[in-house]
Design a protein around this motif. Structure first.
Motif, mmCIF file in Angstrom:
data_model
loop_
_atom_site.group_PDB
_atom_site.id
_atom_site.type_symbol
_atom_site.label_atom_id
_atom_site.label_comp_id
_atom_site.label_asym_id
_atom_site.label_seq_id
_atom_site.Cartn_x
_atom_site.Cartn_y
_atom_site.Cartn_z
ATOM 1 N N LYS A 150 0.388 24.559 -14.279
ATOM 2 C CA LYS A 150 0.337 26.411 -13.872
ATOM 3 C C LYS A 150 0.808 26.682 -14.059
ATOM 4 C CE LYS A 150 -1.136 27.486 -8.917
ATOM 5 N NZ LYS A 150 -1.651 27.642 -8.390
ATOM 6 N N GLY A 151 1.746 27.110 -14.722
ATOM 7 C CA GLY A 151 2.742 27.899 -15.269
ATOM 8 C C GLY A 151 3.349 29.054 -14.419
ATOM 9 N N ILE A 152 4.020 28.132 -12.925
ATOM 10 C CA ILE A 152 4.194 28.619 -11.916
ATOM 11 C C ILE A 152 6.428 28.760 -12.753
ATOM 12 C CG2 ILE A 152 6.131 29.090 -9.987
ATOM 13 C CD1 ILE A 152 3.400 26.955 -9.107
ATOM 14 N N ALA A 153 7.473 29.730 -12.426
ATOM 15 C CA ALA A 153 7.948 30.348 -13.111
ATOM 16 C C ALA A 153 9.101 29.328 -12.650
ATOM 17 C CB ALA A 153 8.138 32.063 -12.971
ATOM 18 N N ASP A 154 10.498 28.844 -13.256
ATOM 19 C CA ASP A 154 10.929 27.959 -13.051
ATOM 20 C C ASP A 154 11.860 28.078 -11.688
ATOM 21 O OD1 ASP A 154 11.978 25.226 -13.243
ATOM 22 O OD2 ASP A 154 13.236 25.719 -14.412
ATOM 23 N N GLY A 155 11.674 27.084 -10.861
ATOM 24 C CA GLY A 155 12.088 27.655 -9.735
ATOM 25 C C GLY A 155 11.781 28.558 -8.170
ATOM 26 N N GLN A 156 10.172 28.673 -8.760
ATOM 27 C CA GLN A 156 9.383 29.763 -8.144
ATOM 28 C C GLN A 156 8.117 28.886 -7.342
ATOM 29 O OE1 GLN A 156 11.017 32.975 -6.653
ATOM 30 N NE2 GLN A 156 12.429 31.902 -8.477
ATOM 31 N N ALA A 157 7.871 27.175 -8.005
ATOM 32 C CA ALA A 157 7.110 26.862 -6.939
ATOM 33 C C ALA A 157 7.270 26.120 -5.801
ATOM 34 C CB ALA A 157 6.874 24.980 -7.595
ATOM 35 N N GLU A 158 5.920 26.775 -5.358
ATOM 36 C CA GLU A 158 5.789 27.143 -3.097
ATOM 37 C C GLU A 158 5.066 25.918 -3.039
ATOM 38 O OE1 GLU A 158 7.199 31.543 -1.631
ATOM 39 O OE2 GLU A 158 4.914 30.947 -1.666
ATOM 40 N N VAL A 159 5.419 24.989 -2.120
ATOM 41 C CA VAL A 159 4.339 23.273 -1.229
ATOM 42 C C VAL A 159 4.169 24.124 0.183
ATOM 43 C CG1 VAL A 159 4.630 21.408 -0.817
ATOM 44 C CG2 VAL A 159 5.983 22.118 -2.773
ATOM 45 N N ILE A 160 3.139 23.902 0.428
ATOM 46 C CA ILE A 160 2.786 24.266 1.985
ATOM 47 C C ILE A 160 2.180 23.035 2.129
ATOM 48 C CG2 ILE A 160 0.477 24.933 2.961
ATOM 49 C CD1 ILE A 160 -0.313 27.214 0.317
ATOM 50 N N VAL A 161 2.653 23.067 3.853
ATOM 51 C CA VAL A 161 2.785 22.164 4.454
ATOM 52 C C VAL A 161 2.164 22.547 5.955
ATOM 53 C CG1 VAL A 161 4.650 21.105 3.332
ATOM 54 C CG2 VAL A 161 5.163 22.641 5.488
ATOM 55 N N ALA A 162 1.970 21.588 6.661
ATOM 56 C CA ALA A 162 1.248 21.533 7.802
ATOM 57 C C ALA A 162 2.608 21.425 8.832
ATOM 58 C CB ALA A 162 0.403 20.742 7.792
ATOM 59 N N ARG A 163 2.298 22.764 9.532
ATOM 60 C CA ARG A 163 3.197 22.486 11.368
ATOM 61 C C ARG A 163 2.701 21.191 11.950
ATOM 62 N NH1 ARG A 163 1.472 27.495 11.534
ATOM 63 N NH2 ARG A 163 3.425 29.754 10.662
ATOM 64 N N GLY A 164 4.186 20.602 12.783
ATOM 65 C CA GLY A 164 4.048 18.915 13.070
ATOM 66 C C GLY A 164 3.649 17.759 12.281
ATOM 67 N N ASN A 165 4.254 18.501 11.025
ATOM 68 C CA ASN A 165 4.484 17.004 9.701
ATOM 69 C C ASN A 165 6.000 16.277 9.982
ATOM 70 O OD1 ASN A 165 6.701 17.853 8.335
ATOM 71 N ND2 ASN A 165 5.700 19.627 8.349
ATOM 72 N N PHE A 166 5.375 14.850 9.648
ATOM 73 C CA PHE A 166 6.418 14.004 9.565
ATOM 74 C C PHE A 166 6.315 13.464 8.915
ATOM 75 C CE2 PHE A 166 9.000 10.151 10.237
ATOM 76 C CZ PHE A 166 9.968 10.324 10.575
ATOM 77 N N ALA A 167 7.705 13.669 7.530
ATOM 78 C CA ALA A 167 7.153 12.844 6.253
ATOM 79 C C ALA A 167 8.661 11.918 5.682
ATOM 80 C CB ALA A 167 7.020 14.129 4.852
ATOM 81 N N GLY A 168 9.883 12.073 6.709
ATOM 82 C CA GLY A 168 10.550 11.533 6.391
ATOM 83 C C GLY A 168 12.529 12.061 7.116
ATOM 84 N N ARG A 169 13.666 11.501 6.318
ATOM 85 C CA ARG A 169 14.406 12.084 7.151
ATOM 86 C C ARG A 169 15.463 12.366 5.872
ATOM 87 N NH1 ARG A 169 14.518 12.220 12.864
ATOM 88 N NH2 ARG A 169 13.498 10.863 13.108
ATOM 89 N N THR A 170 14.712 13.105 5.073
ATOM 90 C CA THR A 170 16.249 13.989 3.756
ATOM 91 C C THR A 170 15.834 15.249 4.569
ATOM 92 O OG1 THR A 170 14.324 14.098 2.508
ATOM 93 C CG2 THR A 170 15.084 11.870 2.102
ATOM 94 N N THR A 171 17.209 15.610 3.775
ATOM 95 C CA THR A 171 17.117 16.845 4.375
ATOM 96 C C THR A 171 16.525 18.257 3.853
ATOM 97 O OG1 THR A 171 18.735 17.328 1.766
ATOM 98 C CG2 THR A 171 20.064 16.551 4.596
ATOM 99 N N THR A 172 15.923 17.224 2.498
ATOM 100 C CA THR A 172 15.091 17.859 2.021
ATOM 101 C C THR A 172 13.529 18.937 2.535
ATOM 102 O OG1 THR A 172 15.486 18.160 -0.344
ATOM 103 C CG2 THR A 172 12.950 18.360 0.149
ATOM 104 N N ILE A 173 13.013 17.397 2.813
ATOM 105 C CA ILE A 173 11.989 17.297 3.889
ATOM 106 C C ILE A 173 11.989 17.453 5.764
ATOM 107 C CG2 ILE A 173 10.164 15.457 5.109
ATOM 108 C CD1 ILE A 173 10.918 13.768 2.411
ATOM 109 N N VAL A 174 13.872 16.855 5.782
ATOM 110 C CA VAL A 174 13.338 17.832 7.353
ATOM 111 C C VAL A 174 13.230 19.383 7.338
ATOM 112 C CG1 VAL A 174 14.513 15.915 8.434
ATOM 113 C CG2 VAL A 174 15.938 17.825 7.360
ATOM 114 N N GLY A 175 13.649 20.184 5.975
ATOM 115 C CA GLY A 175 13.693 21.582 6.066
ATOM 116 C C GLY A 175 12.775 22.620 6.087
#
Length: 408
Positions: free
Chosen positions: A131-156
């Motif tokens: 897509k050509g997004i600058a390295d380190g600037q990509a964003e991921v949209i998530v839904a409130r109420g999500n649960f995807a696991g317990r890693t530090t990234t995911i709980v973040g």
């Protein structure tokens, strides 16, 4: 704590867990020693109906003969080699998995959280390289109420305060929007958005089913705006909601898909990230890996689980049994129950907090011979093995009625 000779097994087992284990769980006061089909037995030989199935990990029932046979046979031949070498089991497993889900390629991992982490890495690198997004600037949209696991990234990117409290700092690059609201997703997309990660039905949030047409709408938005749609089906996938994938209820094919739990047949952790060939092409040798992911043992059990899923028509069974269970639970019509919701055999019973906590209801259910687990303080889950029979549904509903009467 010293366990005296002659201590009951339950007291000894629980005391040892409390003495030597971290207090990161609060189990119900029961010690389980054996399982078969939809039942579990405690240390006193009491038979209990499993209406939890390990958060969907035991969708095939406890100790399914075909899955146990596949596990034993493969363990005797070859269990683990790492991905440094090819094996005769991984290719057939991945081929069957891709054909069943309609995805192009799969990357095997172990836990559901690992599958989600893999999806995030793929989405970010796709955003940068394609897509050509600058390295380190990509964003991921998530839904409130999500649960995807317990890693530090995911709980973040969790919206549950307890999952985050004290574990920061967290990784940037995540934006939260309201679940079930396509317009909120559309408004949140920017040129740096690479993906939208969403559960077709939110499990840990309390079995939250979005409005009809939601997933189809977000599919259209993601396609039009050049954003990857990644469906987290670790809990809802492989028949749980009455289709092989929950996203299939609205005819949606995601760009990325995470599976786990049931993929291991209730015997060992097996997960996978599946995606289109374009997305998976971002991975080069050395970019990502797992010592145990895709092991011959995991592949053999995973392939056998997929075969059983189709041969025993478990998605169709979940659809029929789920409709019946929803009807029976709603027919209880007790004031303590404020709502019954779900899809297939993933059902949440909302308890009026003025009557009792969901934990208290689960403890009362245990006394009535049924195992379940609460979530968010007000919801009792009913998510049994997909092999459940109609008579078991009657047992579970009758037990819930007795449990609510005892609490009243």
């Amino acid at each position: 704590m010293t366990i005296e000779p002659g201590f009951p097994l339950a007291a000894s087992a629980i005391a040892q867990e409390e003495r030597y284990g971290a207090a990161n769980y609060l189990p119900l006061p029961v010690v389980l020693v054996r399982g078969e089909g939809v039942h579990l037995w405690d240390e006193d030989g009491r038979r209990l109906l499993d209406m939890m199935s390990a958060y969907s990990a035991v969708s095939f029932g406890h100790g399914h003969p075909k899955l146990v046979a596949a596990l034993i046979d493969q363990a005797r031949r070859l269990a683990v080699t790492s991905r440094a070498f090819h094996t005769d089991r991984l290719g057939p497993f991945l081929a069957r998995l891709c054909r069943l889900t309609g995805m192009d390629q799969a990357l095997p991992m172990n836990t559901g959280a690992e599958a989600v982490e893999t999806a995030l890495k793929a989405a970010r690198k796709w955003g940068h390289t394609v897509k050509g997004i600058a390295d380190g600037q990509a964003e991921v949209i998530v839904a409130r109420g999500n649960f995807a696991g317990r890693t530090t990234t995911i709980v973040g990117f969790s919206s549950e305060p307890q999952y985050r409290r004290g574990f920061g700092p967290f990784a940037p690059g995540f934006v939260s929007v309201d679940y079930g609201d396509p317009q909120a997703l559309e408004a949140a997309i920017t040129p740096n958005t690479c993906a939208f990660l969403v559960e077709p039905v939110q499990g840990e949030a309390g079995i939250v089913v979005p409005p009809a047409g939601y997933l189809k709408a977000v599919r259209e938005i993601c396609t039009r705006r050049g954003v990857l749609l990644i469906c987290d089906e670790v809990q809802t996938g492989l028949g749980r909601t009455g289709r092989v994938l929950a996203c299939q209820h609205e005819g949606v094919r995601p760009d990325g898909l995470t599976l786990g739990k049931a993929l291991g047949g209730g015997l060992l952790p097996v997960s996978a990230f599946l995606a289109s060939a374009e997305v998976m092409a971002v991975f080069q040798p050395g970019d990502h890996g797992s010592t145990f992911g895709g092991s011959p043992l995991a592949a053999a059990v995973g392939e056998a689980a997929l075969q059983v899923l189709v041969e025993e028509k478990l998605p169709e069974r979940a659809a029929a049994m789920g409709e019946a269970l929803l009807g029976k639970l709603r027919a209880l019509a007790r004031p303590a129950i404020t709502e019954v919701r779900g899809k297939g055999l993933l059902i949440g019973v909302e308890i009026d907090p003025a009557f009792a906590s969901a934990r208290q209801v689960c403890e009362a259910l245990l006394r009535e011979g049924v195992l379940s687990k609460d979530t968010h303080g007000t919801v009792v889950r009913f998510a049994p093995p997909l092999t459940i029979e109609p008579r078991h549904l009657d047992e579970a509903v009758a037990a819930l009625d007795r449990a609510l009467r005892s609490l009243a």
